[in-house]
Design a protein around this motif. Sequence first.
Motif, short mmCIF file in Angstrom:
data_model
loop_
_atom_site.label_atom_id
_atom_site.label_comp_id
_atom_site.label_asym_id
_atom_site.label_seq_id
_atom_site.Cartn_x
_atom_site.Cartn_y
_atom_site.Cartn_z
N ARG A 1 0.16 10.30 -9.62
CA ARG A 1 -0.86 10.39 -10.67
C ARG A 1 -1.70 11.66 -10.47
O ARG A 1 -1.99 12.38 -11.43
CB ARG A 1 -1.75 9.15 -10.64
N ALA A 2 -2.06 11.93 -9.23
CA ALA A 2 -2.85 13.13 -8.93
C ALA A 2 -2.06 14.39 -9.27
O ALA A 2 -2.60 15.34 -9.86
CB ALA A 2 -3.27 13.13 -7.47
N LEU A 3 -0.80 14.41 -8.92
CA LEU A 3 0.04 15.58 -9.20
C LEU A 3 0.18 15.83 -10.69
O LEU A 3 0.03 16.96 -11.16
CB LEU A 3 1.42 15.40 -8.56
N THR B 1 0.81 -1.21 0.00
CA THR B 1 0.00 0.00 0.00
C THR B 1 0.84 1.27 0.00
O THR B 1 0.41 2.29 -0.54
CB THR B 1 -0.98 0.04 1.18
N ASP B 2 2.03 1.22 0.56
CA ASP B 2 2.87 2.42 0.54
C ASP B 2 3.26 2.77 -0.90
O ASP B 2 3.25 3.94 -1.29
CB ASP B 2 4.11 2.26 1.42
N LYS B 3 3.55 1.77 -1.71
CA LYS B 3 3.88 2.01 -3.11
C LYS B 3 2.63 2.44 -3.89
O LYS B 3 2.71 3.33 -4.73
CB LYS B 3 4.50 0.78 -3.75
N GLN B 4 1.50 1.81 -3.60
CA GLN B 4 0.26 2.19 -4.26
C GLN B 4 -0.08 3.64 -3.94
O GLN B 4 -0.49 4.40 -4.81
CB GLN B 4 -0.88 1.28 -3.81
N VAL C 1 2.15 5.97 -5.95
CA VAL C 1 1.74 6.03 -7.36
C VAL C 1 0.50 6.89 -7.52
O VAL C 1 0.42 7.73 -8.42
CB VAL C 1 1.49 4.60 -7.91
N LEU C 2 -0.48 6.73 -6.63
CA LEU C 2 -1.70 7.53 -6.71
C LEU C 2 -1.42 9.01 -6.50
O LEU C 2 -1.98 9.87 -7.18
CB LEU C 2 -2.74 7.04 -5.70
N ASP D 1 -6.59 11.52 -5.77
CA ASP D 1 -6.41 11.92 -4.37
C ASP D 1 -7.40 11.19 -3.46
O ASP D 1 -7.03 10.79 -2.34
CB ASP D 1 -6.58 13.44 -4.22
N LEU D 2 -8.63 11.03 -3.90
CA LEU D 2 -9.62 10.30 -3.09
C LEU D 2 -9.20 8.84 -2.90
O LEU D 2 -9.33 8.29 -1.79
CB LEU D 2 -11.01 10.39 -3.71
N ALA D 3 -8.69 8.23 -3.96
CA ALA D 3 -8.21 6.85 -3.84
C ALA D 3 -6.99 6.79 -2.91
O ALA D 3 -6.86 5.88 -2.08
CB ALA D 3 -7.86 6.30 -5.21
#
Length: 102
Positions: free
Chosen positions: A17-19, A7-10, A13-14, A34-36
């Motif tokens: 992706r948001a940035l 989850t730290d890597k996920q 990545v999220l 960001d919500l994910a």
Amino acid sequence: ARLGAHTDKQLKVLRRRALVAEKAGRLEEARKADLAALALARPQGPNAEIEVLSDLGLVEGELGELDNAVGHLERAHGLAVAAVGARGGGGGAGQPVGGQRD
């Protein structure tokens, strides 16, 4: 490569992706990422949650969703104040608890 239960890597990545979506002007995509990320950040502790809430609040502000933005930014602020208090009030105005978007 599969991220699986990392989850730290996920989360990383999220957040990236948001940035990227935000910088490209794809604000709705940024908000979704960001919500994910927020769902993954909460179990990781207040610092991770503060960072994502701050990012989410900024994106929502850019979208004109000021009530949501203020709510998320106030939640981030409350967590930051609580985190500083839990550390014995150590940090100062020059020592942020959460992250910062570049």
